[in-house]
Design a protein around this motif. Sequence first.
Motif, PDB file in Angstrom:
ATOM      1  N   SER A   1       4.794   9.554  -3.720  1.00 44.81           N
ATOM      2  CA  SER A   1       5.757  10.542  -4.221  1.00 44.81           C
ATOM      3  C   SER A   1       5.796  11.759  -3.298  1.00 44.81           C
ATOM      4  O   SER A   1       6.870  12.262  -2.946  1.00 44.81           O
ATOM      5  CB  SER A   1       5.393  10.981  -5.641  1.00 44.81           C
ATOM      6  OG  SER A   1       5.502   9.903  -6.526  1.00 44.81           O
TER       7      SER A   1
ATOM      8  N   ASP B   1       6.900   5.715 -12.648  1.00 40.71           N
ATOM      9  CA  ASP B   1       6.817   6.084 -11.216  1.00 40.71           C
ATOM     10  C   ASP B   1       7.847   7.173 -10.897  1.00 40.71           C
ATOM     11  O   ASP B   1       7.528   8.168 -10.235  1.00 40.71           O
ATOM     12  CB  ASP B   1       7.085   4.867 -10.331  1.00 40.71           C
ATOM     13  CG  ASP B   1       5.903   3.908 -10.302  1.00 40.71           C
ATOM     14  OD1 ASP B   1       5.677   3.215 -11.300  1.00 40.71           O
ATOM     15  OD2 ASP B   1       5.182   3.896  -9.276  1.00 40.71           O
TER      16      ASP B   1
ATOM     17  N   GLU C   1       9.159   2.662  10.564  1.00 40.69           N
ATOM     18  CA  GLU C   1       9.065   3.952   9.864  1.00 40.69           C
ATOM     19  C   GLU C   1       7.602   4.211   9.494  1.00 40.69           C
ATOM     20  O   GLU C   1       7.220   4.182   8.319  1.00 40.69           O
ATOM     21  CB  GLU C   1       9.960   3.949   8.620  1.00 40.69           C
ATOM     22  CG  GLU C   1      11.447   3.955   8.977  1.00 40.69           C
ATOM     23  CD  GLU C   1      12.324   4.167   7.759  1.00 40.69           C
ATOM     24  OE1 GLU C   1      13.090   5.142   7.737  1.00 40.69           O
ATOM     25  OE2 GLU C   1      12.242   3.341   6.822  1.00 40.69           O
TER      26      GLU C   1
ATOM     27  N   THR D   1       7.303  11.210  -9.672  1.00 33.54           N
ATOM     28  CA  THR D   1       7.971  11.795  -8.505  1.00 33.54           C
ATOM     29  C   THR D   1       8.799  13.006  -8.935  1.00 33.54           C
ATOM     30  O   THR D   1       8.770  14.057  -8.275  1.00 33.54           O
ATOM     31  CB  THR D   1       8.868  10.743  -7.815  1.00 33.54           C
ATOM     32  OG1 THR D   1       8.072   9.599  -7.496  1.00 33.54           O
ATOM     33  CG2 THR D   1       9.486  11.288  -6.535  1.00 33.54           C
TER      34      THR D   1
ATOM     35  N   LYS E   1      13.924  -0.387   9.136  1.00 34.37           N
ATOM     36  CA  LYS E   1      13.855   0.291   7.833  1.00 34.37           C
ATOM     37  C   LYS E   1      12.680  -0.250   7.010  1.00 34.37           C
ATOM     38  O   LYS E   1      12.501  -1.456   6.898  1.00 34.37           O
ATOM     39  CB  LYS E   1      15.171   0.077   7.083  1.00 34.37           C
ATOM     40  CG  LYS E   1      15.282   0.823   5.780  1.00 34.37           C
ATOM     41  CD  LYS E   1      15.712   2.270   5.970  1.00 34.37           C
ATOM     42  CE  LYS E   1      15.478   3.091   4.710  1.00 34.37           C
ATOM     43  NZ  LYS E   1      14.303   3.986   4.782  1.00 34.37           N
ATOM     44  N   ALA E   2      11.909   0.651   6.443  1.00 33.82           N
ATOM     45  CA  ALA E   2      10.775   0.242   5.600  1.00 33.82           C
ATOM     46  C   ALA E   2      11.196   0.212   4.129  1.00 33.82           C
ATOM     47  O   ALA E   2      12.243   0.736   3.768  1.00 33.82           O
ATOM     48  CB  ALA E   2       9.616   1.211   5.794  1.00 33.82           C
ATOM     49  N   ASP E   3      10.343  -0.380   3.302  1.00 35.88           N
ATOM     50  CA  ASP E   3      10.707  -0.556   1.882  1.00 35.88           C
ATOM     51  C   ASP E   3       9.900   0.356   0.959  1.00 35.88           C
ATOM     52  O   ASP E   3       9.701   0.043  -0.212  1.00 35.88           O
ATOM     53  CB  ASP E   3      10.528  -2.022   1.471  1.00 35.88           C
ATOM     54  CG  ASP E   3       9.091  -2.490   1.623  1.00 35.88           C
ATOM     55  OD1 ASP E   3       8.252  -1.725   2.141  1.00 35.88           O
ATOM     56  OD2 ASP E   3       8.797  -3.644   1.226  1.00 35.88           O
ATOM     57  N   TYR E   4       9.420   1.498   1.471  1.00 38.13           N
ATOM     58  CA  TYR E   4       8.531   2.345   0.660  1.00 38.13           C
ATOM     59  C   TYR E   4       9.158   2.811  -0.650  1.00 38.13           C
ATOM     60  O   TYR E   4       8.453   3.065  -1.615  1.00 38.13           O
ATOM     61  CB  TYR E   4       8.022   3.551   1.462  1.00 38.13           C
ATOM     62  CG  TYR E   4       9.059   4.274   2.293  1.00 38.13           C
ATOM     63  CD1 TYR E   4       9.913   5.197   1.734  1.00 38.13           C
ATOM     64  CD2 TYR E   4       9.164   4.022   3.661  1.00 38.13           C
ATOM     65  CE1 TYR E   4      10.866   5.855   2.500  1.00 38.13           C
ATOM     66  CE2 TYR E   4      10.118   4.677   4.438  1.00 38.13           C
ATOM     67  CZ  TYR E   4      10.966   5.591   3.860  1.00 38.13           C
ATOM     68  OH  TYR E   4      11.916   6.241   4.615  1.00 38.13           O
ATOM     69  N   ASP E   5      10.464   2.923  -0.700  1.00 35.15           N
ATOM     70  CA  ASP E   5      11.124   3.379  -1.930  1.00 35.15           C
ATOM     71  C   ASP E   5      11.069   2.348  -3.055  1.00 35.15           C
ATOM     72  O   ASP E   5      11.384   2.662  -4.199  1.00 35.15           O
ATOM     73  CB  ASP E   5      12.594   3.727  -1.656  1.00 35.15           C
ATOM     74  CG  ASP E   5      12.741   5.114  -1.058  1.00 35.15           C
ATOM     75  OD1 ASP E   5      11.787   5.906  -1.194  1.00 35.15           O
ATOM     76  OD2 ASP E   5      13.776   5.394  -0.445  1.00 35.15           O
ATOM     77  N   ARG E   6      10.691   1.131  -2.738  1.00 31.24           N
ATOM     78  CA  ARG E   6      10.726   0.070  -3.754  1.00 31.24           C
ATOM     79  C   ARG E   6       9.386  -0.117  -4.472  1.00 31.24           C
ATOM     80  O   ARG E   6       9.290  -0.913  -5.401  1.00 31.24           O
ATOM     81  CB  ARG E   6      11.141  -1.247  -3.110  1.00 31.24           C
ATOM     82  CG  ARG E   6      12.563  -1.187  -2.539  1.00 31.24           C
ATOM     83  CD  ARG E   6      12.958  -2.494  -1.910  1.00 31.24           C
ATOM     84  NE  ARG E   6      12.987  -3.577  -2.875  1.00 31.24           N
ATOM     85  CZ  ARG E   6      13.089  -4.860  -2.548  1.00 31.24           C
ATOM     86  NH1 ARG E   6      13.165  -5.208  -1.286  1.00 31.24           N
ATOM     87  NH2 ARG E   6      13.104  -5.794  -3.492  1.00 31.24           N
ATOM     88  N   ALA E   7       8.377   0.602  -4.048  1.00 31.28           N
ATOM     89  CA  ALA E   7       7.036   0.387  -4.622  1.00 31.28           C
ATOM     90  C   ALA E   7       6.951   0.848  -6.075  1.00 31.28           C
ATOM     91  O   ALA E   7       7.416   1.934  -6.414  1.00 31.28           O
ATOM     92  CB  ALA E   7       6.002   1.137  -3.792  1.00 31.28           C
TER      93      ALA E   7
END
Lengths: 123, 395
Positions: B124, A34, B174, A38, A19-25
């Motif tokens: 986004s 931010d 990912e 979105t 799992k990557a952490d892209y949602d936390r940026a």
Amino acid sequence: MAKSSLKTGRETYAAEFVKADYDRAVFTDNPYIDSLITSLTALSANVWAIQRRMKIVEILLEKNGAVTRDMIEQYQPTAEEAALWRKERNSFVAEVNDPFKEVGDLPYAASIDVPHPGVKKAL
Amino acid sequence: MTNNLFPTLKRRDLFATATAAAVSATAMSMRSAEAKEVVRTMTIRGHDGIYPRLMSLALESKGDYYAGHYVWRAAQLEKAAEERATALLKEKGIDPTSSMSWGEAVALLESDPLIAMTCRARSSQQKLKYQMLQNAYYERADEFLSEMERADKMGPGTLELNPKMHIPEYTAHEIHSMPGGYVGDAFAGHMYHSGTDWGAYVDVNSQDGAHMAMAAAAQVPADGKVRRILDIGTSIGQLATSIKRRFPEAEVWGVDIGGPMVRYAHMKAADMGVAVNFAQRLAEDTKFPDNHFDMVVSNLLFHEVNEQGAKDIIKEVRRVLRPGGVFSPTDTNTAPATVKAKYTLWYNYRWNHEDWYADWHSVDFAGEMRKSGLKPNNLKNTGDRYSPQIFGVKA
């Protein structure tokens, strides 16, 4: 390792993944800004979807005098319509998003003395 | 648009007449073998050229917006940010094209809001489009899984799935923020196809235009003999099917670690009536005999594997190529021209999760080719690192 959240009794051929952490940026000064960007992007996509649907409804009404949901879903734009819609889409995207590339750089209270160099008298 | 060489065939018509069914024995687990067929209830929306249209007008239209957003960001916002970066660097007495590490580039530019907005806009868009696609396929998962089950058994071309194979950890990331990556989601192929339509391949993906150009540019052995071709890291098979169109008499294979990817690749190829064989296998362990292929091709594989993986894959390519055989890899450029370009590379690496970019940018690609016995050709000004149009010939 993470697993897909899909619930099904069928074979998926999906394996475990990292799992990557892209949602936390956070790229702005405030994480809610931010989130707002979105949200604006999502909202704009939905507005464009409605505009596109309306275009199809108008075309079908003009041609047939009546429409059904299937007719709308299956409508294939002509090459001319597709080219025009692309141009209109790009204008809409620019209208919504150009303010993000035209950001100001002068703090509003920094110019309290005079609104323009030609104005001599300060408040 | 209809392709003249391979007229679009409708998968639903093919079901009735399909004769080639070659799903490997390991692929048919009891779960899928016993699952009852689910008929798609949504409106069939016809084809857009060579591919079926997406399941709904709303999905197609929102995707269209995300494609426009991608174009706007890449052309307009990035241009403004590049100008801002140039101005900022000049203020500090720094040449905008000067050589520096990614970390130094980030430290110089990260606090500027316009430059940071390029990252926010990209992240986004990535998040929204993939989330929308995943939600849409999950909502009707049984219908779409059932559709793939039917396609598994169709021809032309074959499909080999190996759900019990060992998946190396490095392949299970990912990559570019796609939920589940290439191995972890039943609809990885579906999401990748639309996601790249509305992203990196915008305007050149929907009819495989970019892949047809790559296939046309692929180098042919000097003796002109092309009987077997392998596409490693085939993803959803766009290059493999394009290669098959260029060489209709050749036996073409596409391998990828992602089971859902090759499954989707096979479904699309069969739908188009293009006979390519797809297999879930590792690029560094393809299981083919020595000296088997006349040509090996790849597209955007190497920047998505770690350094050891890249070295092992080059060795494997050399093993399966016959003497005089040619390897034509296509990948991302490894030579960013400006400080801002380095910053953007870092963003892609850190937050768009191109997790192996740092590895990719340090691989001595031509050197590894030489070490393994492939003679690199067409090197540009990138030293021994990867450069576009490079190809290797087996001695």
